[in-house]
Motif scaffolding. Structure first.
Motif, PDB file in Angstrom:
ATOM      1  N   MET A 197      -3.608  29.023  11.090  1.00 26.81           N
ATOM      2  CA  MET A 197      -4.480  28.350  12.051  1.00 26.81           C
ATOM      3  C   MET A 197      -5.163  27.164  11.376  1.00 26.81           C
ATOM      4  SD  MET A 197      -7.255  30.102  14.489  1.00 26.81           S
ATOM      5  CE  MET A 197      -8.876  29.434  14.423  1.00 26.81           C
ATOM      6  N   LEU A 198      -5.201  26.050  12.075  1.00 30.49           N
ATOM      7  CA  LEU A 198      -5.804  24.835  11.559  1.00 30.49           C
ATOM      8  C   LEU A 198      -7.319  24.994  11.446  1.00 30.49           C
ATOM      9  CD1 LEU A 198      -4.252  22.281  10.822  1.00 30.49           C
ATOM     10  CD2 LEU A 198      -4.867  21.329  13.025  1.00 30.49           C
ATOM     11  N   LYS A 199      -7.887  24.499  10.360  1.00 25.97           N
ATOM     12  CA  LYS A 199      -9.341  24.507  10.193  1.00 25.97           C
ATOM     13  C   LYS A 199      -9.948  23.554  11.211  1.00 25.97           C
ATOM     14  CE  LYS A 199      -9.021  25.365   5.260  1.00 25.97           C
ATOM     15  NZ  LYS A 199      -9.136  24.795   3.926  1.00 25.97           N
ATOM     16  N   LYS A 200     -11.275  23.664  11.374  1.00 25.53           N
ATOM     17  CA  LYS A 200     -11.975  22.775  12.303  1.00 25.53           C
ATOM     18  C   LYS A 200     -13.098  22.069  11.552  1.00 25.53           C
ATOM     19  CE  LYS A 200     -13.561  24.787  15.846  1.00 25.53           C
ATOM     20  NZ  LYS A 200     -13.932  25.350  17.133  1.00 25.53           N
ATOM     21  N   PHE A 201     -13.129  20.736  11.660  1.00 22.56           N
ATOM     22  CA  PHE A 201     -14.126  19.902  10.995  1.00 22.56           C
ATOM     23  C   PHE A 201     -15.002  19.214  12.037  1.00 22.56           C
ATOM     24  CE2 PHE A 201     -11.058  18.779   7.238  1.00 22.56           C
ATOM     25  CZ  PHE A 201     -11.189  20.057   6.735  1.00 22.56           C
ATOM     26  N   LEU A 202     -16.296  19.089  11.736  1.00 28.20           N
ATOM     27  CA  LEU A 202     -17.234  18.297  12.537  1.00 28.20           C
ATOM     28  C   LEU A 202     -17.586  17.060  11.729  1.00 28.20           C
ATOM     29  CD1 LEU A 202     -19.129  17.895  14.973  1.00 28.20           C
ATOM     30  CD2 LEU A 202     -20.826  19.301  13.758  1.00 28.20           C
ATOM     31  N   ILE A 203     -17.367  15.891  12.308  1.00 30.92           N
ATOM     32  CA  ILE A 203     -17.632  14.619  11.635  1.00 30.92           C
ATOM     33  C   ILE A 203     -18.764  13.925  12.376  1.00 30.92           C
ATOM     34  CG2 ILE A 203     -16.645  12.409  10.911  1.00 30.92           C
ATOM     35  CD1 ILE A 203     -13.846  13.896  11.235  1.00 30.92           C
ATOM     36  N   VAL A 204     -19.865  13.657  11.658  1.00 32.09           N
ATOM     37  CA  VAL A 204     -21.069  13.134  12.299  1.00 32.09           C
ATOM     38  C   VAL A 204     -21.474  11.812  11.647  1.00 32.09           C
ATOM     39  CG1 VAL A 204     -23.439  13.650  12.998  1.00 32.09           C
ATOM     40  CG2 VAL A 204     -21.820  15.532  12.603  1.00 32.09           C
ATOM     41  N   ALA A 261     -15.966  22.923   8.034  1.00 32.95           N
ATOM     42  CA  ALA A 261     -16.657  21.901   7.250  1.00 32.95           C
ATOM     43  C   ALA A 261     -17.360  20.920   8.174  1.00 32.95           C
ATOM     44  CB  ALA A 261     -15.672  21.151   6.348  1.00 32.95           C
ATOM     45  N   VAL A 262     -18.480  20.383   7.674  1.00 32.94           N
ATOM     46  CA  VAL A 262     -19.236  19.350   8.377  1.00 32.94           C
ATOM     47  C   VAL A 262     -19.317  18.134   7.463  1.00 32.94           C
ATOM     48  CG1 VAL A 262     -21.481  18.710   9.355  1.00 32.94           C
ATOM     49  CG2 VAL A 262     -20.588  21.030   9.699  1.00 32.94           C
ATOM     50  N   PHE A 263     -18.929  16.993   8.001  1.00 33.79           N
ATOM     51  CA  PHE A 263     -18.990  15.709   7.299  1.00 33.79           C
ATOM     52  C   PHE A 263     -20.161  14.956   7.911  1.00 33.79           C
ATOM     53  CE2 PHE A 263     -14.842  17.381   6.927  1.00 33.79           C
ATOM     54  CZ  PHE A 263     -14.300  16.902   5.734  1.00 33.79           C
ATOM     55  N   MET A 264     -21.198  14.684   7.114  1.00 34.50           N
ATOM     56  CA  MET A 264     -22.464  14.199   7.664  1.00 34.50           C
ATOM     57  C   MET A 264     -22.911  12.893   7.027  1.00 34.50           C
ATOM     58  SD  MET A 264     -24.966  14.856   9.824  1.00 34.50           S
ATOM     59  CE  MET A 264     -24.784  16.578  10.277  1.00 34.50           C
ATOM     60  N   ASP A 265     -23.297  11.958   7.882  1.00 29.57           N
ATOM     61  CA  ASP A 265     -23.971  10.735   7.459  1.00 29.57           C
ATOM     62  C   ASP A 265     -25.455  11.069   7.301  1.00 29.57           C
ATOM     63  OD1 ASP A 265     -24.502   8.027   6.940  1.00 29.57           O
ATOM     64  OD2 ASP A 265     -24.631   7.510   9.064  1.00 29.57           O
ATOM     65  N   GLY A 311     -29.309  12.839   9.050  1.00 28.68           N
ATOM     66  CA  GLY A 311     -28.368  13.857   8.600  1.00 28.68           C
ATOM     67  C   GLY A 311     -29.021  15.014   7.867  1.00 28.68           C
ATOM     68  N   HIS A 312     -30.045  14.738   7.073  1.00 26.16           N
ATOM     69  CA  HIS A 312     -30.722  15.817   6.350  1.00 26.16           C
ATOM     70  C   HIS A 312     -31.343  16.820   7.337  1.00 26.16           C
ATOM     71  CE1 HIS A 312     -30.084  14.164   2.410  1.00 26.16           C
ATOM     72  NE2 HIS A 312     -30.797  13.079   2.654  1.00 26.16           N
ATOM     73  N   GLU A 313     -31.994  16.306   8.370  1.00 24.23           N
ATOM     74  CA  GLU A 313     -32.604  17.198   9.363  1.00 24.23           C
ATOM     75  C   GLU A 313     -31.538  17.981  10.122  1.00 24.23           C
ATOM     76  OE1 GLU A 313     -35.411  17.209  13.364  1.00 24.23           O
ATOM     77  OE2 GLU A 313     -35.263  15.350  12.201  1.00 24.23           O
ATOM     78  N   ALA A 314     -30.452  17.306  10.499  1.00 25.58           N
ATOM     79  CA  ALA A 314     -29.378  17.989  11.223  1.00 25.58           C
ATOM     80  C   ALA A 314     -28.796  19.118  10.373  1.00 25.58           C
ATOM     81  CB  ALA A 314     -28.290  16.994  11.621  1.00 25.58           C
ATOM     82  N   ILE A 315     -28.577  18.855   9.101  1.00 24.25           N
ATOM     83  CA  ILE A 315     -28.020  19.885   8.211  1.00 24.25           C
ATOM     84  C   ILE A 315     -28.996  21.041   8.055  1.00 24.25           C
ATOM     85  CG2 ILE A 315     -27.407  20.364   5.797  1.00 24.25           C
ATOM     86  CD1 ILE A 315     -25.184  19.003   7.513  1.00 24.25           C
ATOM     87  N   GLU A 316     -30.272  20.716   7.878  1.00 23.35           N
ATOM     88  CA  GLU A 316     -31.280  21.769   7.740  1.00 23.35           C
ATOM     89  C   GLU A 316     -31.265  22.687   8.971  1.00 23.35           C
ATOM     90  OE1 GLU A 316     -36.093  21.817   7.477  1.00 23.35           O
ATOM     91  OE2 GLU A 316     -35.051  20.363   6.191  1.00 23.35           O
ATOM     92  N   ARG A 317     -31.136  22.092  10.134  1.00 26.65           N
ATOM     93  CA  ARG A 317     -31.128  22.884  11.369  1.00 26.65           C
ATOM     94  C   ARG A 317     -29.821  23.677  11.514  1.00 26.65           C
ATOM     95  NH1 ARG A 317     -33.925  18.989  15.734  1.00 26.65           N
ATOM     96  NH2 ARG A 317     -34.184  20.873  16.957  1.00 26.65           N
TER      97      ARG A 317
END
Length: 133
Positions: free
Chosen positions: A1-8, A53-57, A65-71
């Motif tokens: 199964m293919l992994k799923k990535f979120l790119i922000v 995985a999450v790719f975050m700006d 991005g820091h706040e989004a990751i913290e949440r």
């Protein structure tokens, strides 16, 4: 199964570029705002298909991005996700200052930090080195 990535990232051209580069390795979902990324993150977790995985700006309007990751980390914690199964965090940003790099690794638990100026040379090798792809 293919992994799923979120790119922000608030730059739609950048998210499209990253998604294109990663499409052979994972299903890519893109978001251009931190608050929307949180909604996507929660939705996929509730559906039982969390992001690998999450790719975050970092610098984005309304919610950085820091706040989004913290949440996102808080959502994982509230859902009792074992830290070994937590999403992998890859910071993709123009910032390469010590403060942002340190915050990403120590507070966000990032696997890697890639400056946008080095994206073409570093993205795939960094992901392979960190066993994300």
């Amino acid at each position: 199964m293919l992994k799923k990535f979120l790119i922000v990232d608030d730059d739609e051209r950048f998210t499209a570029l990253v998604a294109k580069k990663l499409s052979e390795y994972a299903q890519c979902v893109v978001s251009n705002r931190g608050d929307d990324a949180l909604l996507q993150f929660e939705h996929h977790m509730r559906e039982g298909t969390p992001f690998y995985a999450v790719f975050m700006d970092i610098e984005m309007p309304q919610m950085d991005g820091h706040e989004a990751i913290e949440r996102m980390r808080s959502i994982e914690n509230n859902n009792k996700i074992d830290p070994r199964n937590a999403f992998k965090l890859i910071m993709l940003t123009a910032h390469d200052d010590v403060k942002n790099v340190s915050k990403s690794f120590f507070k966000g638990h990032a696997e890697t930090y890639i400056c946008k100026s080095n994206l073409h040379e570093k993205l795939i090798p960094e992901l392979q080195a960190n066993k994300i792809i």
